[in-house]
Each structure stands twice: as C-alpha cells, then as structure tokens.
Design an enzyme around this catalytic site. Structure first.
Site, PDB file in Angstrom:
ATOM      1  N   GLU A  17       7.829   1.437   4.792  1.00 32.92           N
ATOM      2  CA  GLU A  17       7.309   0.470   5.756  1.00 32.92           C
ATOM      3  C   GLU A  17       7.560  -0.911   5.175  1.00 32.92           C
ATOM      4  O   GLU A  17       7.300  -1.149   3.994  1.00 32.92           O
ATOM      5  CB  GLU A  17       5.811   0.680   5.973  1.00 32.92           C
ATOM      6  CG  GLU A  17       5.186  -0.318   6.927  1.00 32.92           C
ATOM      7  CD  GLU A  17       3.687  -0.126   7.109  1.00 32.92           C
ATOM      8  OE1 GLU A  17       3.106  -0.860   7.918  1.00 32.92           O
ATOM      9  OE2 GLU A  17       3.084   0.745   6.429  1.00 32.92           O
ATOM     10  N   HIS A  30       0.820  -1.204   0.000  1.00 34.03           N
ATOM     11  CA  HIS A  30       0.000   0.000   0.000  1.00 34.03           C
ATOM     12  C   HIS A  30       0.857   1.257   0.000  1.00 34.03           C
ATOM     13  O   HIS A  30       2.053   1.202   0.258  1.00 34.03           O
ATOM     14  CB  HIS A  30      -0.969   0.023   1.188  1.00 34.03           C
ATOM     15  CG  HIS A  30      -0.317   0.109   2.533  1.00 34.03           C
ATOM     16  ND1 HIS A  30       0.019  -0.992   3.281  1.00 34.03           N
ATOM     17  CD2 HIS A  30       0.086   1.182   3.267  1.00 34.03           C
ATOM     18  CE1 HIS A  30       0.576  -0.615   4.423  1.00 34.03           C
ATOM     19  NE2 HIS A  30       0.640   0.705   4.436  1.00 34.03           N
ATOM     20  N   HIS A  62       4.067   7.313   3.327  1.00 31.45           N
ATOM     21  CA  HIS A  62       5.009   6.195   3.190  1.00 31.45           C
ATOM     22  C   HIS A  62       4.559   5.238   2.091  1.00 31.45           C
ATOM     23  O   HIS A  62       3.427   5.317   1.629  1.00 31.45           O
ATOM     24  CB  HIS A  62       5.151   5.429   4.516  1.00 31.45           C
ATOM     25  CG  HIS A  62       3.911   4.715   4.954  1.00 31.45           C
ATOM     26  ND1 HIS A  62       2.945   5.316   5.726  1.00 31.45           N
ATOM     27  CD2 HIS A  62       3.467   3.450   4.721  1.00 31.45           C
ATOM     28  CE1 HIS A  62       1.969   4.440   5.960  1.00 31.45           C
ATOM     29  NE2 HIS A  62       2.254   3.308   5.353  1.00 31.45           N
TER      30      HIS A  62
END
Length: 142
Positions: free
Chosen positions: A133, A11, A84
């Site tokens: 991440e 994502h 992110h």
C-alpha cells in the site's frame, strides 16, 4: 528514472477474523496499550483499528461482509495473517504515474484510506509476493 521513492513504513496490515479478539491479543500477549476504537469503512468492506507503536502501527482489518477483499484473504488464511505493508509517499498521483511507468500493476484508483488520506495498492507480483500500500503522508506528519 525519476527521483520518486517510498518514504517511511507507516503500518503493517493484518487481516483478522475477529477484530475485538485481535485487539485483546495485542493487549494481553504483547502489552500494547494504545489501540484505537474499531471503525467501519463500508466503501472498502472492512472494519479497522490501529495498534499504535513507538515507531509504526499495526492495522487490524476485519471483513464487514463476504464481498470484502479481506473475506477472500481469510478463506485462504482462516486464522488471519499479514495482509500488506504500507509506505508513505509525498504525492499519490506521482506514485501512480511512477509505478505504472516502472511496470507495476496498480490495483484500482486512488481512494481515501483508513488514515483519511489517499492510498493505492501495488500488486504482490511486483513486490516479491507482498501486497504494498502506498499512502500519501497525512498532513502534519513528518
């Protein structure tokens, strides 16, 4: 160097000042029809939801309070913005070991993220200014 490498993009995280308004933008402007119900993650200081897309997700992130890291981001970017990118990894502990071995700064310790699986963040200075991440692939995926 070990065989460790990142997996698929899971994502893109987008910080927003108002998650309900952001959901409405994705519905009306982009035609998104599959948006999860927002939920609080008090341990991370955020409210999140996911805009599910055919090949990925957009994670909308709103701060729960002024202590939230997202509140600090929004002070610098009041309208919100990309926060992110998240890539899947097979083993979060291996990811931590390899990131540190390769000279990256891992922010904090592994913890449970919004998908219910372990995550870490790698400092933007190690990734051309992008906060990355790394998320252990959720069981039953891929």
């Amino acid at each position: 160097m070990s065989e460790f490498k990142i997996g698929p993009l899971n994502h893109v995280g987008v910080a927003v000042p108002n998650i309900e308004q952001a959901c409405e933008t994705y519905r009306t402007l982009y035609g998104a029809t599959d948006i999860t119900t927002p939920f609080d993650m008090p341990e991370q200081g955020v409210k999140v939801c996911f805009v599910n897309l055919p090949n990925s997700q957009i994670e909308l992130i709103e701060p729960l309070n002024e202590a939230s890291p997202i509140a600090n981001f929004l002070k610098k970017n009041p309208a919100g913005g990309q926060h992110h990118v998240c890539f899947e990894v097979a083993d979060i502990n291996q990811a931590v070991t390899e990131m540190e071995k390769r000279g990256a700064t891992v922010l904090g310790k592994p913890r449970i993220g919004a998908h219910g699986t372990m995550i870490i963040f790698v400092h933007p200075k190690n990734s051309n200014g992008v906060l990355v991440e790394l998320m252990e692939t959720p069981k039953g995926h891929h």
